[in-house]
Motif scaffolding. Sequence first.
Motif, PDB file in Angstrom:
ATOM      1  N   PRO A  53      -6.925  -8.182   1.267  1.00  0.00           N
ATOM      2  CA  PRO A  53      -7.316  -8.568   2.540  1.00  0.00           C
ATOM      3  C   PRO A  53      -7.810 -10.088   2.464  1.00  0.00           C
ATOM      4  O   PRO A  53      -8.622 -10.195   1.525  1.00  0.00           O
ATOM      5  N   GLY A  54      -7.357 -10.965   3.514  1.00  0.00           N
ATOM      6  CA  GLY A  54      -8.088 -12.350   3.238  1.00  0.00           C
ATOM      7  C   GLY A  54      -7.497 -13.167   2.247  1.00  0.00           C
ATOM      8  O   GLY A  54      -7.730 -14.308   2.137  1.00  0.00           O
ATOM      9  N   THR A 108       2.586  -5.176   8.353  1.00  0.00           N
ATOM     10  CA  THR A 108       2.273  -3.817   8.606  1.00  0.00           C
ATOM     11  C   THR A 108       1.251  -3.264   9.376  1.00  0.00           C
ATOM     12  O   THR A 108       1.089  -2.676  10.247  1.00  0.00           O
ATOM     13  N   LEU A 113      -5.744   4.014   3.829  1.00  0.00           N
ATOM     14  CA  LEU A 113      -4.375   3.521   3.962  1.00  0.00           C
ATOM     15  C   LEU A 113      -3.556   4.710   4.626  1.00  0.00           C
ATOM     16  O   LEU A 113      -3.944   6.114   4.334  1.00  0.00           O
ATOM     17  N   GLY A 156       2.153  -6.946   3.741  1.00  0.00           N
ATOM     18  CA  GLY A 156       1.137  -5.887   3.510  1.00  0.00           C
ATOM     19  C   GLY A 156       1.687  -4.844   2.874  1.00  0.00           C
ATOM     20  O   GLY A 156       1.205  -3.501   3.125  1.00  0.00           O
TER      21      GLY A 156
HETATM   22  P1  ADP Z   1      -5.804  -6.484   5.602  1.00  0.00           P
HETATM   23  O1  ADP Z   1      -6.330  -7.713   6.076  1.00  0.00           O
HETATM   24  O2  ADP Z   1      -6.564  -5.749   4.939  1.00  0.00           O
HETATM   25  O3  ADP Z   1      -4.666  -6.942   4.617  1.00  0.00           O
HETATM   26  P2  ADP Z   1      -3.621  -5.325   7.557  1.00  0.00           P
HETATM   27  O4  ADP Z   1      -3.697  -5.908   9.074  1.00  0.00           O
HETATM   28  O5  ADP Z   1      -2.685  -5.751   6.690  1.00  0.00           O
HETATM   29  O6  ADP Z   1      -5.235  -5.875   6.888  1.00  0.00           O
HETATM   30  O7  ADP Z   1      -3.867  -3.824   7.513  1.00  0.00           O
HETATM   31  C1  ADP Z   1      -4.979  -3.000   8.215  1.00  0.00           C
HETATM   32  C2  ADP Z   1      -4.738  -1.710   8.079  1.00  0.00           C
HETATM   33  O8  ADP Z   1      -3.725  -0.920   8.146  1.00  0.00           O
HETATM   34  C3  ADP Z   1      -5.261  -1.282   6.701  1.00  0.00           C
HETATM   35  O9  ADP Z   1      -6.510  -1.445   6.123  1.00  0.00           O
HETATM   36  C4  ADP Z   1      -4.561  -0.120   6.461  1.00  0.00           C
HETATM   37  O10 ADP Z   1      -5.530   0.852   6.943  1.00  0.00           O
HETATM   38  C5  ADP Z   1      -3.284   0.018   7.160  1.00  0.00           C
HETATM   39  N1  ADP Z   1      -2.342  -0.394   6.294  1.00  0.00           N
HETATM   40  C6  ADP Z   1      -1.719  -1.714   6.258  1.00  0.00           C
HETATM   41  N2  ADP Z   1      -0.553  -1.815   5.642  1.00  0.00           N
HETATM   42  C7  ADP Z   1      -0.394  -0.486   5.035  1.00  0.00           C
HETATM   43  C8  ADP Z   1       0.281   0.001   4.044  1.00  0.00           C
HETATM   44  N3  ADP Z   1       1.360  -0.622   3.580  1.00  0.00           N
HETATM   45  N4  ADP Z   1       0.268   1.350   3.827  1.00  0.00           N
HETATM   46  C9  ADP Z   1      -0.752   1.996   4.353  1.00  0.00           C
HETATM   47  N5  ADP Z   1      -1.594   1.627   5.190  1.00  0.00           N
HETATM   48  C10 ADP Z   1      -1.478   0.315   5.654  1.00  0.00           C
END
Ligand code: ADP
Length: 206
Positions: A26-27, A48, A75, A103
Amino acid sequence: MGICGGQKNTDANSDKPGVIFVVGGPGAGKGTACAQLVKKYGFMHLSTGDLLRAEVASGSEKGKELQVIMSEGGLVKTEDLLLLVEAAMRKNGWAKSKFLLDGFPRNKENVVTYGEKLMDKTNLLGILYFELDQETMRARLLGRNEGRADDNEETIKKRLATYENETVPVVTEMDTQNKNVWRVNSGQTMEKTFEDTVVQVDKMLG
Ligand code: ADP
């Protein structure tokens, strides 16, 4: 683990969309790099997190379930996510497009379920991996202030831990297995990071 990258987008695969997995904490700057890649290569960008947030915003029952998990920094179930991913791909040209799947993957279940549900329907081109140290990721997340419900100190800690404990091992394993992981140091300026990204993507597609 059932993910055998390295296939090229040949005629035999022309009925399948090309997919590039985009991984990074993240970030780490995946979103920024993806936007630049879309401009340069004409890829379709599927985040995602954005797909999941759109489902939450729709107010569906499934969205309510997802919101609880996301707000805790956990997740979501891979099957739920991949249904959204496949629908978005079909809406955006399917085999006519190459998709940045931003993601994904983030844990072993992601990899295994992709292997079961989407591997045969898609052409996995490679894995782009943005590397950045934890402290910089934390500082960037706290500083970006995009109004996201999960950009608070406590959830950030959980997301970084999920990343270290679940995502990094899975990427390391894919790297050992298929040698189709392309690393970029995203601790550099935006320009230099993108320059390196282009070099890696060209090698991946080459
Ligand atoms: P980040 O800035 O943490 O990378 P994202 O916007 O990509 O945030 O994702 C936000 C949330 O969506 C994650 O913290 C998780 O809960 C869920 N998420 C995103 N991608 C996945 C994945 N591939 N599998 C399961 N959960 C996911």
